[in-house]
Design a protein around this motif. Structure first.
Motif, mmCIF file in Angstrom:
data_model
loop_
_atom_site.group_PDB
_atom_site.id
_atom_site.type_symbol
_atom_site.label_atom_id
_atom_site.label_comp_id
_atom_site.label_asym_id
_atom_site.label_seq_id
_atom_site.Cartn_x
_atom_site.Cartn_y
_atom_site.Cartn_z
ATOM 1 N N PRO B 11 -2.902 -21.937 -29.502
ATOM 2 C CA PRO B 11 -2.320 -21.882 -30.823
ATOM 3 C C PRO B 11 -2.072 -23.399 -31.456
ATOM 4 O O PRO B 11 -1.705 -24.435 -30.551
ATOM 5 C CB PRO B 11 -1.064 -21.192 -30.633
ATOM 6 C CG PRO B 11 -1.151 -20.672 -29.234
ATOM 7 C CD PRO B 11 -2.123 -21.449 -28.464
ATOM 8 N N ALA B 12 -2.106 -23.529 -32.580
ATOM 9 C CA ALA B 12 -1.938 -24.552 -33.275
ATOM 10 C C ALA B 12 -0.307 -25.319 -33.334
ATOM 11 O O ALA B 12 0.527 -24.373 -33.224
ATOM 12 C CB ALA B 12 -1.919 -24.926 -34.912
ATOM 13 N N ARG B 13 -0.242 -26.301 -32.401
ATOM 14 C CA ARG B 13 1.282 -26.652 -32.206
ATOM 15 C C ARG B 13 1.242 -28.105 -31.707
ATOM 16 O O ARG B 13 0.361 -28.689 -31.100
ATOM 17 C CB ARG B 13 1.505 -25.908 -30.746
ATOM 18 C CG ARG B 13 2.993 -25.908 -30.320
ATOM 19 C CD ARG B 13 3.287 -25.002 -29.555
ATOM 20 N NE ARG B 13 4.968 -25.146 -29.171
ATOM 21 C CZ ARG B 13 5.407 -25.386 -28.204
ATOM 22 N NH1 ARG B 13 4.521 -25.915 -27.305
ATOM 23 N NH2 ARG B 13 6.578 -25.332 -28.120
ATOM 24 N N PRO B 14 2.108 -29.039 -32.276
ATOM 25 C CA PRO B 14 2.078 -30.353 -31.927
ATOM 26 C C PRO B 14 2.280 -30.842 -30.254
ATOM 27 O O PRO B 14 2.660 -29.747 -29.621
ATOM 28 C CB PRO B 14 3.422 -31.035 -32.436
ATOM 29 C CG PRO B 14 4.013 -29.764 -33.077
ATOM 30 C CD PRO B 14 3.195 -28.604 -32.976
ATOM 31 N N PRO B 15 1.758 -31.714 -29.777
ATOM 32 C CA PRO B 15 1.741 -32.082 -28.463
ATOM 33 C C PRO B 15 3.294 -31.967 -27.953
ATOM 34 O O PRO B 15 4.020 -32.655 -28.412
ATOM 35 C CB PRO B 15 1.171 -33.510 -28.118
ATOM 36 C CG PRO B 15 0.261 -33.454 -29.429
ATOM 37 C CD PRO B 15 1.159 -32.928 -30.554
ATOM 38 N N PRO B 16 3.516 -31.268 -26.975
ATOM 39 C CA PRO B 16 5.089 -31.074 -26.401
ATOM 40 C C PRO B 16 5.441 -32.496 -25.873
ATOM 41 O O PRO B 16 4.633 -33.090 -25.078
ATOM 42 C CB PRO B 16 4.889 -29.966 -25.781
ATOM 43 C CG PRO B 16 3.664 -29.824 -25.047
ATOM 44 C CD PRO B 16 2.849 -30.440 -25.999
ATOM 45 N N PRO B 17 6.646 -32.781 -25.831
ATOM 46 C CA PRO B 17 7.216 -33.780 -24.897
ATOM 47 C C PRO B 17 7.100 -33.554 -23.622
ATOM 48 O O PRO B 17 7.069 -32.236 -22.924
ATOM 49 C CB PRO B 17 8.769 -33.941 -25.241
ATOM 50 C CG PRO B 17 9.067 -32.804 -25.944
ATOM 51 C CD PRO B 17 7.914 -31.994 -26.759
ATOM 52 N N SER B 26 3.966 -38.455 -14.483
ATOM 53 C CA SER B 26 3.281 -38.476 -15.743
ATOM 54 C C SER B 26 2.048 -39.381 -15.721
ATOM 55 O O SER B 26 1.115 -39.417 -16.496
ATOM 56 C CB SER B 26 3.938 -38.782 -16.920
ATOM 57 O OG SER B 26 4.631 -40.070 -16.686
ATOM 58 N N TYR B 27 2.122 -40.172 -14.720
ATOM 59 C CA TYR B 27 0.802 -41.122 -14.436
ATOM 60 C C TYR B 27 -0.357 -40.380 -14.070
ATOM 61 O O TYR B 27 -1.654 -40.756 -14.130
ATOM 62 C CB TYR B 27 1.040 -42.191 -13.496
ATOM 63 C CG TYR B 27 1.559 -41.732 -11.991
ATOM 64 C CD1 TYR B 27 0.484 -41.463 -11.270
ATOM 65 C CD2 TYR B 27 2.790 -41.552 -11.627
ATOM 66 C CE1 TYR B 27 0.587 -41.273 -10.097
ATOM 67 C CE2 TYR B 27 3.113 -41.148 -10.428
ATOM 68 C CZ TYR B 27 1.893 -40.725 -9.469
ATOM 69 O OH TYR B 27 2.147 -40.404 -8.171
ATOM 70 N N LEU B 28 -0.141 -39.156 -13.593
ATOM 71 C CA LEU B 28 -1.217 -38.613 -13.286
ATOM 72 C C LEU B 28 -1.914 -37.857 -14.439
ATOM 73 O O LEU B 28 -3.070 -37.495 -14.273
ATOM 74 C CB LEU B 28 -0.666 -37.156 -12.341
ATOM 75 C CG LEU B 28 -0.416 -37.522 -10.827
ATOM 76 C CD1 LEU B 28 0.286 -36.429 -9.986
ATOM 77 C CD2 LEU B 28 -1.719 -38.345 -10.009
ATOM 78 N N LEU B 29 -1.281 -37.510 -15.503
ATOM 79 C CA LEU B 29 -1.644 -36.907 -16.781
ATOM 80 C C LEU B 29 -2.917 -37.431 -17.299
ATOM 81 O O LEU B 29 -2.981 -38.558 -17.416
ATOM 82 C CB LEU B 29 -0.634 -36.648 -17.390
ATOM 83 C CG LEU B 29 0.612 -35.928 -17.196
ATOM 84 C CD1 LEU B 29 1.673 -35.886 -18.353
ATOM 85 C CD2 LEU B 29 0.098 -34.597 -16.896
ATOM 86 N N SER B 55 -2.811 -31.761 -16.747
ATOM 87 C CA SER B 55 -2.108 -31.581 -17.843
ATOM 88 C C SER B 55 -0.931 -30.770 -17.917
ATOM 89 O O SER B 55 -0.524 -30.276 -16.693
ATOM 90 C CB SER B 55 -3.358 -30.761 -18.739
ATOM 91 O OG SER B 55 -3.443 -29.540 -18.347
ATOM 92 N N HIS B 56 -0.228 -30.772 -19.133
ATOM 93 C CA HIS B 56 1.010 -30.098 -19.294
ATOM 94 C C HIS B 56 1.236 -29.278 -20.451
ATOM 95 O O HIS B 56 0.621 -29.728 -21.582
ATOM 96 C CB HIS B 56 2.112 -31.307 -18.859
ATOM 97 C CG HIS B 56 2.610 -32.092 -20.064
ATOM 98 N ND1 HIS B 56 3.643 -31.925 -20.809
ATOM 99 C CD2 HIS B 56 1.686 -32.960 -20.672
ATOM 100 C CE1 HIS B 56 3.722 -32.513 -22.048
ATOM 101 N NE2 HIS B 56 2.495 -33.407 -21.757
ATOM 102 N N SER B 57 2.143 -28.643 -20.616
ATOM 103 C CA SER B 57 2.526 -27.905 -21.835
ATOM 104 C C SER B 57 3.923 -27.993 -22.349
ATOM 105 O O SER B 57 4.291 -27.264 -23.062
ATOM 106 C CB SER B 57 2.091 -26.352 -21.406
ATOM 107 O OG SER B 57 3.061 -25.818 -20.577
ATOM 108 N N GLY B 58 4.652 -29.172 -21.498
ATOM 109 C CA GLY B 58 6.012 -29.118 -21.911
ATOM 110 C C GLY B 58 6.851 -28.504 -20.907
ATOM 111 O O GLY B 58 8.196 -28.848 -20.857
#
Lengths: 134, 134
Positions: B11-17, B26-29, B55-58
């Motif tokens: 779904p359209a959604r800005p990248p979450p924090p 987060s260095y793995l992302l 990857s992550h979804s917030g």
């Protein structure tokens, strides 16, 4: 190992033929999306979207991923991913990892003609309940 | 449920924090790609390519997928996917499903400063050895 900022998803390669063991389930391949209403006695009901993706690489296994999100906000909810392994005798194994920290083995059978897959959970591993010996 | 021939991935959604629990890792992302040489006493050695995507979804979990392929032909070899769940105390759970029909729970710890993650396999479920009661 090298981090890539962009680049293609996978090595350049023509789409492989569907493996004979996957053919009876090839109707699953692709992206499926739907909506639903969730309700439990202890929480407010909620509307959610759900997407399932079945793909293959030419091997005798189907890659599977699923995710749900709140319809109102798009906020992600559950996610899981794994593999479906059909066998020539009509049985099938499904292995799944869930974003909640569970792993699951489901076993069952498929009826290609009627497009029915019957699965039963045969093993659930809960990461937060597995003994840790560090 | 409806099959979609195309459409956007989500779904359209800005990248979450990035969730605070994911920040130390987060260095793995991103997408990591490398090459290696496989060798076992019973088979010919082989060169392979490998790709890992984090990857992550917030949410407080990292989605993980991995695949390898023969360098010479691009033919797919192993694949696995799952979730990494870091905890505030520096421990981490990893749940994985493998294309070979295995599920696995790994537990361990992470050292954010030195970018070291230590994991130990705590549970392996083999679909082909789980009892089937159909």
């Amino acid at each position: 190992m090298e981090g890539l900022a962009g680049g293609s998803d996978s090595p350049a390669r023509p789409p492989p033929p569907v493996h004979p063991l996957v053919v009876p389930l090839s109707y699953l391949l692709g992206k499926w999306r739907g909506e639903g209403e969730g309700g439990y006695p202890t929480i407010n009901s909620f509307s959610y979207g759900e997407e399932l993706v079945f793909s293959h690489s030419g091997k005798p296994v189907i890659s599977y991923s699923q995710k749900t999100w709140k319809l109102a906000s798009g906020e992600p909810m559950h996610a899981e991913s794994g593999y479906w392994r059909p066998r020539p005798d009509g049985s099938i194994d499904v292995v799944i990892a869930q974003s909640t920290g569970l792993v699951e083995v489901q076993k069952g059978s498929y009826d290609a003609e009627n497009k029915i897959v019957t699965l039963k959970s045969e093993l659930v591993g809960n990461a937060s309940k597995v003994y840790i010996s560090l």
